[in-house]
Motif scaffolding. Sequence first.
Motif, PDB file in Angstrom:
ATOM      1  N   HIS A 245      35.117  43.531  20.394  1.00  0.00           N
ATOM      2  CA  HIS A 245      35.204  44.274  21.675  1.00  0.00           C
ATOM      3  C   HIS A 245      34.491  43.735  22.826  1.00  0.00           C
ATOM      4  O   HIS A 245      34.986  44.041  23.992  1.00  0.00           O
ATOM      5  CB  HIS A 245      33.960  45.447  21.151  1.00  0.00           C
ATOM      6  N   SER A 246      33.739  42.767  22.823  1.00  0.00           N
ATOM      7  CA  SER A 246      33.452  41.734  23.871  1.00  0.00           C
ATOM      8  C   SER A 246      34.699  41.188  24.716  1.00  0.00           C
ATOM      9  O   SER A 246      35.094  41.179  25.893  1.00  0.00           O
ATOM     10  CB  SER A 246      32.338  40.644  23.733  1.00  0.00           C
ATOM     11  N   VAL A 247      35.511  40.564  23.915  1.00  0.00           N
ATOM     12  CA  VAL A 247      36.813  40.010  24.360  1.00  0.00           C
ATOM     13  C   VAL A 247      37.675  41.047  24.877  1.00  0.00           C
ATOM     14  O   VAL A 247      38.300  40.774  26.106  1.00  0.00           O
ATOM     15  CB  VAL A 247      37.591  39.127  23.159  1.00  0.00           C
ATOM     16  N   ASP A 248      37.900  42.247  24.341  1.00  0.00           N
ATOM     17  CA  ASP A 248      38.518  43.130  24.831  1.00  0.00           C
ATOM     18  C   ASP A 248      38.206  43.680  25.930  1.00  0.00           C
ATOM     19  O   ASP A 248      38.909  43.900  27.043  1.00  0.00           O
ATOM     20  CB  ASP A 248      38.501  44.395  23.616  1.00  0.00           C
ATOM     21  N   ALA A 249      36.794  43.978  26.200  1.00  0.00           N
ATOM     22  CA  ALA A 249      36.163  44.550  27.432  1.00  0.00           C
ATOM     23  C   ALA A 249      36.564  43.430  28.617  1.00  0.00           C
ATOM     24  O   ALA A 249      36.930  43.621  29.594  1.00  0.00           O
ATOM     25  CB  ALA A 249      34.748  44.658  27.523  1.00  0.00           C
ATOM     26  N   GLU A 250      36.381  42.038  28.200  1.00  0.00           N
ATOM     27  CA  GLU A 250      36.626  40.900  29.254  1.00  0.00           C
ATOM     28  C   GLU A 250      38.075  40.952  29.764  1.00  0.00           C
ATOM     29  O   GLU A 250      38.517  40.823  30.904  1.00  0.00           O
ATOM     30  CB  GLU A 250      36.270  39.693  28.658  1.00  0.00           C
ATOM     31  N   ASN A 251      38.919  41.334  28.731  1.00  0.00           N
ATOM     32  CA  ASN A 251      40.417  41.227  28.816  1.00  0.00           C
ATOM     33  C   ASN A 251      40.658  42.365  29.760  1.00  0.00           C
ATOM     34  O   ASN A 251      41.672  42.131  30.749  1.00  0.00           O
ATOM     35  CB  ASN A 251      41.023  41.315  27.557  1.00  0.00           C
ATOM     36  N   ASN A 252      40.017  43.584  29.582  1.00  0.00           N
ATOM     37  CA  ASN A 252      40.277  44.642  30.707  1.00  0.00           C
ATOM     38  C   ASN A 252      40.044  44.271  31.897  1.00  0.00           C
ATOM     39  O   ASN A 252      40.591  44.795  32.933  1.00  0.00           O
ATOM     40  CB  ASN A 252      39.527  45.979  30.112  1.00  0.00           C
ATOM     41  N   VAL A 253      38.782  43.734  31.977  1.00  0.00           N
ATOM     42  CA  VAL A 253      38.297  43.419  33.570  1.00  0.00           C
ATOM     43  C   VAL A 253      39.297  42.359  34.049  1.00  0.00           C
ATOM     44  O   VAL A 253      39.548  42.597  35.087  1.00  0.00           O
ATOM     45  CB  VAL A 253      36.814  42.468  33.198  1.00  0.00           C
ATOM     46  N   LEU A 254      39.912  41.311  33.378  1.00  0.00           N
ATOM     47  CA  LEU A 254      40.640  40.398  33.814  1.00  0.00           C
ATOM     48  C   LEU A 254      41.977  41.114  34.325  1.00  0.00           C
ATOM     49  O   LEU A 254      42.516  40.870  35.426  1.00  0.00           O
ATOM     50  CB  LEU A 254      40.965  39.323  32.840  1.00  0.00           C
ATOM     51  N   ARG A 255      42.443  42.113  33.433  1.00  0.00           N
ATOM     52  CA  ARG A 255      43.720  42.880  34.043  1.00  0.00           C
ATOM     53  C   ARG A 255      43.398  43.749  35.181  1.00  0.00           C
ATOM     54  O   ARG A 255      44.132  43.723  36.022  1.00  0.00           O
ATOM     55  CB  ARG A 255      43.959  43.876  32.812  1.00  0.00           C
ATOM     56  N   ALA A 256      42.385  44.292  35.280  1.00  0.00           N
ATOM     57  CA  ALA A 256      41.975  44.902  36.514  1.00  0.00           C
ATOM     58  C   ALA A 256      41.883  43.917  37.678  1.00  0.00           C
ATOM     59  O   ALA A 256      42.436  44.327  38.706  1.00  0.00           O
ATOM     60  CB  ALA A 256      40.751  45.593  36.382  1.00  0.00           C
ATOM     61  N   GLN A 257      41.130  42.898  37.566  1.00  0.00           N
ATOM     62  CA  GLN A 257      41.432  41.647  38.301  1.00  0.00           C
ATOM     63  C   GLN A 257      42.776  41.352  39.109  1.00  0.00           C
ATOM     64  O   GLN A 257      42.930  41.234  40.122  1.00  0.00           O
ATOM     65  CB  GLN A 257      40.528  40.368  38.227  1.00  0.00           C
ATOM     66  N   LEU A 258      43.531  41.195  38.044  1.00  0.00           N
ATOM     67  CA  LEU A 258      44.940  40.814  38.264  1.00  0.00           C
ATOM     68  C   LEU A 258      45.633  41.690  38.936  1.00  0.00           C
ATOM     69  O   LEU A 258      46.114  41.543  40.003  1.00  0.00           O
ATOM     70  CB  LEU A 258      45.633  40.463  36.898  1.00  0.00           C
ATOM     71  N   ALA A 259      45.434  42.895  38.729  1.00  0.00           N
ATOM     72  CA  ALA A 259      46.065  44.214  39.651  1.00  0.00           C
ATOM     73  C   ALA A 259      45.583  44.236  40.971  1.00  0.00           C
ATOM     74  O   ALA A 259      46.517  44.348  42.097  1.00  0.00           O
ATOM     75  CB  ALA A 259      45.930  45.298  38.777  1.00  0.00           C
ATOM     76  N   GLU A 260      44.352  43.950  41.314  1.00  0.00           N
ATOM     77  CA  GLU A 260      43.733  44.026  42.493  1.00  0.00           C
ATOM     78  C   GLU A 260      44.268  42.640  42.982  1.00  0.00           C
ATOM     79  O   GLU A 260      44.516  43.007  44.393  1.00  0.00           O
ATOM     80  CB  GLU A 260      42.305  43.942  42.396  1.00  0.00           C
ATOM     81  N   LEU A 261      44.066  41.500  42.875  1.00  0.00           N
ATOM     82  CA  LEU A 261      44.608  40.369  43.411  1.00  0.00           C
ATOM     83  C   LEU A 261      46.108  40.621  43.790  1.00  0.00           C
ATOM     84  O   LEU A 261      46.772  40.106  45.065  1.00  0.00           O
ATOM     85  CB  LEU A 261      44.273  39.157  42.596  1.00  0.00           C
ATOM     86  N   THR A 262      46.827  41.074  42.811  1.00  0.00           N
ATOM     87  CA  THR A 262      48.329  41.386  43.287  1.00  0.00           C
ATOM     88  C   THR A 262      48.680  42.272  44.311  1.00  0.00           C
ATOM     89  O   THR A 262      49.462  42.114  45.203  1.00  0.00           O
ATOM     90  CB  THR A 262      48.935  41.892  41.718  1.00  0.00           C
ATOM     91  N   GLU A 263      47.883  43.368  44.354  1.00  0.00           N
ATOM     92  CA  GLU A 263      47.929  44.244  45.270  1.00  0.00           C
ATOM     93  C   GLU A 263      47.419  43.509  46.560  1.00  0.00           C
ATOM     94  O   GLU A 263      48.212  43.776  47.857  1.00  0.00           O
ATOM     95  CB  GLU A 263      46.905  45.442  45.125  1.00  0.00           C
ATOM     96  N   ARG A 264      46.461  42.569  46.609  1.00  0.00           N
ATOM     97  CA  ARG A 264      46.003  42.036  47.870  1.00  0.00           C
ATOM     98  C   ARG A 264      47.354  41.139  48.672  1.00  0.00           C
ATOM     99  O   ARG A 264      47.284  41.064  49.474  1.00  0.00           O
ATOM    100  CB  ARG A 264      44.566  41.191  47.786  1.00  0.00           C
ATOM    101  N   LEU A 265      47.738  40.458  47.580  1.00  0.00           N
ATOM    102  CA  LEU A 265      48.879  39.536  47.807  1.00  0.00           C
ATOM    103  C   LEU A 265      49.844  40.248  48.461  1.00  0.00           C
ATOM    104  O   LEU A 265      50.598  39.822  49.628  1.00  0.00           O
ATOM    105  CB  LEU A 265      49.062  38.690  46.410  1.00  0.00           C
TER     106      LEU A 265
END
Length: 144
Positions: A76-96
């Motif tokens: 669950h810890s790794v899954d939560a971290e993975n979800n955070v990283l996916r959200a960050q990827l989406a945000e950074l992709t949008e910024r780019l």
Amino acid sequence: MTLTPQSVSSGSDADPRYAKFDERKRKRMESNRQSAKRSRMRKQQRLEELKSETTQLQNQNSICRDKIDSVERKYHSVDAENNVLRAQLAELTERLNSLNELAQFWADTTGFPVDVAEIPDILLEPWQLPCPTQAIAASDMFQF
């Protein structure tokens, strides 16, 4: 008055013909008592063995449950971290993409071309990088 063996005892005790049958009966009854005693002792010993085995199995079960709980928490810890990283990827992709649009608008407005490449596929799929910058130690997460 003289007592004869027949008048002193009753039944088959006085008759010698029945004496050996009474002795056999007494021996058989004693043998049956001993056999029943051994049977009860074996039964009690087996009961103690089963109780001991039950305790051991309960302890092993508890250890397995603890390990499963630990792995689930890590998952669950790794899954939560993975979800955070996916959200960050989406945000950074949008910024780019926004920056690319601004650069393109600036290039169209000023006439100076801006050479900004789209997001490289390799950045969208970091698990396929030829040499990752940081080792991921996930092997210890699933150890028992």
